[in-house]
Design a protein around this motif. Structure first.
Motif, PDB file in Angstrom:
ATOM      1  N   UNK A   8       3.602   8.942   5.894  1.00  0.00           N
ATOM      2  CA  UNK A   8       3.104   7.626   5.474  1.00  0.00           C
ATOM      3  C   UNK A   8       2.876   6.749   6.695  1.00  0.00           C
ATOM      4  N   UNK A   9       2.082   5.712   6.512  1.00  0.00           N
ATOM      5  CA  UNK A   9       1.770   4.754   7.557  1.00  0.00           C
ATOM      6  C   UNK A   9       3.033   4.001   7.999  1.00  0.00           C
ATOM      7  N   UNK A  10       3.127   3.708   9.282  1.00  0.00           N
ATOM      8  CA  UNK A  10       4.294   2.992   9.808  1.00  0.00           C
ATOM      9  C   UNK A  10       4.450   1.609   9.173  1.00  0.00           C
ATOM     10  N   UNK A  11       3.335   0.932   8.912  1.00  0.00           N
ATOM     11  CA  UNK A  11       3.394  -0.388   8.295  1.00  0.00           C
ATOM     12  C   UNK A  11       4.011  -0.330   6.910  1.00  0.00           C
ATOM     13  N   UNK A  12       3.645   0.703   6.145  1.00  0.00           N
ATOM     14  CA  UNK A  12       4.207   0.905   4.804  1.00  0.00           C
ATOM     15  C   UNK A  12       5.710   1.175   4.901  1.00  0.00           C
ATOM     16  N   UNK A  13       6.081   2.037   5.824  1.00  0.00           N
ATOM     17  CA  UNK A  13       7.495   2.368   6.034  1.00  0.00           C
ATOM     18  C   UNK A  13       8.282   1.108   6.392  1.00  0.00           C
ATOM     19  N   UNK A  14       7.722   0.287   7.273  1.00  0.00           N
ATOM     20  CA  UNK A  14       8.384  -0.954   7.688  1.00  0.00           C
ATOM     21  C   UNK A  14       8.566  -1.904   6.507  1.00  0.00           C
ATOM     22  N   UNK A  15       7.554  -2.001   5.635  1.00  0.00           N
ATOM     23  CA  UNK A  15       7.657  -2.868   4.457  1.00  0.00           C
ATOM     24  C   UNK A  15       8.784  -2.412   3.529  1.00  0.00           C
ATOM     25  N   UNK A  16       8.905  -1.097   3.351  1.00  0.00           N
ATOM     26  CA  UNK A  16       9.977  -0.567   2.498  1.00  0.00           C
ATOM     27  C   UNK A  16      11.347  -0.878   3.099  1.00  0.00           C
ATOM     28  N   UNK A  18      12.037  -3.367   5.032  1.00  0.00           N
ATOM     29  CA  UNK A  18      12.257  -4.813   4.887  1.00  0.00           C
ATOM     30  C   UNK A  18      12.748  -5.136   3.480  1.00  0.00           C
ATOM     31  N   UNK A  19      12.153  -4.515   2.469  1.00  0.00           N
ATOM     32  CA  UNK A  19      12.607  -4.729   1.091  1.00  0.00           C
ATOM     33  C   UNK A  19      14.059  -4.284   0.919  1.00  0.00           C
ATOM     34  N   UNK A  20      14.413  -3.178   1.562  1.00  0.00           N
ATOM     35  CA  UNK A  20      15.794  -2.683   1.477  1.00  0.00           C
ATOM     36  C   UNK A  20      16.748  -3.666   2.155  1.00  0.00           C
ATOM     37  N   UNK A  21      16.357  -4.166   3.319  1.00  0.00           N
ATOM     38  CA  UNK A  21      17.197  -5.102   4.063  1.00  0.00           C
ATOM     39  C   UNK A  21      17.404  -6.401   3.294  1.00  0.00           C
ATOM     40  N   UNK A  22      16.327  -6.880   2.664  1.00  0.00           N
ATOM     41  CA  UNK A  22      16.408  -8.133   1.905  1.00  0.00           C
ATOM     42  C   UNK A  22      17.089  -7.957   0.548  1.00  0.00           C
ATOM     43  N   UNK A  42      13.647  -1.709  -9.448  1.00  0.00           N
ATOM     44  CA  UNK A  42      14.950  -1.514  -8.834  1.00  0.00           C
ATOM     45  C   UNK A  42      15.019  -2.077  -7.435  1.00  0.00           C
ATOM     46  N   UNK A  43      16.175  -1.886  -6.833  1.00  0.00           N
ATOM     47  CA  UNK A  43      16.441  -2.362  -5.479  1.00  0.00           C
ATOM     48  C   UNK A  43      16.571  -1.158  -4.562  1.00  0.00           C
ATOM     49  N   UNK A  44      15.793  -1.164  -3.491  1.00  0.00           N
ATOM     50  CA  UNK A  44      15.845  -0.073  -2.515  1.00  0.00           C
ATOM     51  C   UNK A  44      17.125  -0.217  -1.698  1.00  0.00           C
ATOM     52  N   UNK A  45      17.914   0.861  -1.630  1.00  0.00           N
ATOM     53  CA  UNK A  45      19.135   0.794  -0.821  1.00  0.00           C
ATOM     54  C   UNK A  45      19.050   1.668   0.430  1.00  0.00           C
TER      55      UNK A  45
END
Length: 82
Positions: A8-16, A18-22, A42-45
């Protein structure tokens, strides 16, 4: 047998990540192994690598291979490219 993983694209990975961190709830639409679209809330852990593929894990234990994700929070994956 699982089909070949498509990185997957690095930008997509970074967004995921970020969602996990938040720790934000998000809606994910993905294609399951049978090719059917599945919508989950759900919440990404965790975002991790296993068996030469990248996955995310939701709080409820659901694991989704990143290259099978179609959208997150109604944004198409293709819009998250660098």
């Amino acid at each position: 047998m699982m089909d070949a993983y498509v990185p997957v694209d690095c930008g997509f990975h970074d967004q995921l990540e970020a969602l996990a961190t938040l720790r934000k709830e998000c809606q994910i639409v993905y294609q399951n192994a049978s090719g059917e679209l599945v919508k989950v809330q759900g919440r990404i852990i965790d975002v991790y690598v296993a068996n030469k593929a990248e996955f995310l894990q939701l709080y409820n234990g659901t694991k989704i291979r990143l290259d099978r994700i179609v959208s997150v929070n109604n944004e198409q994956v293709s819009s998250w490219t660098n």
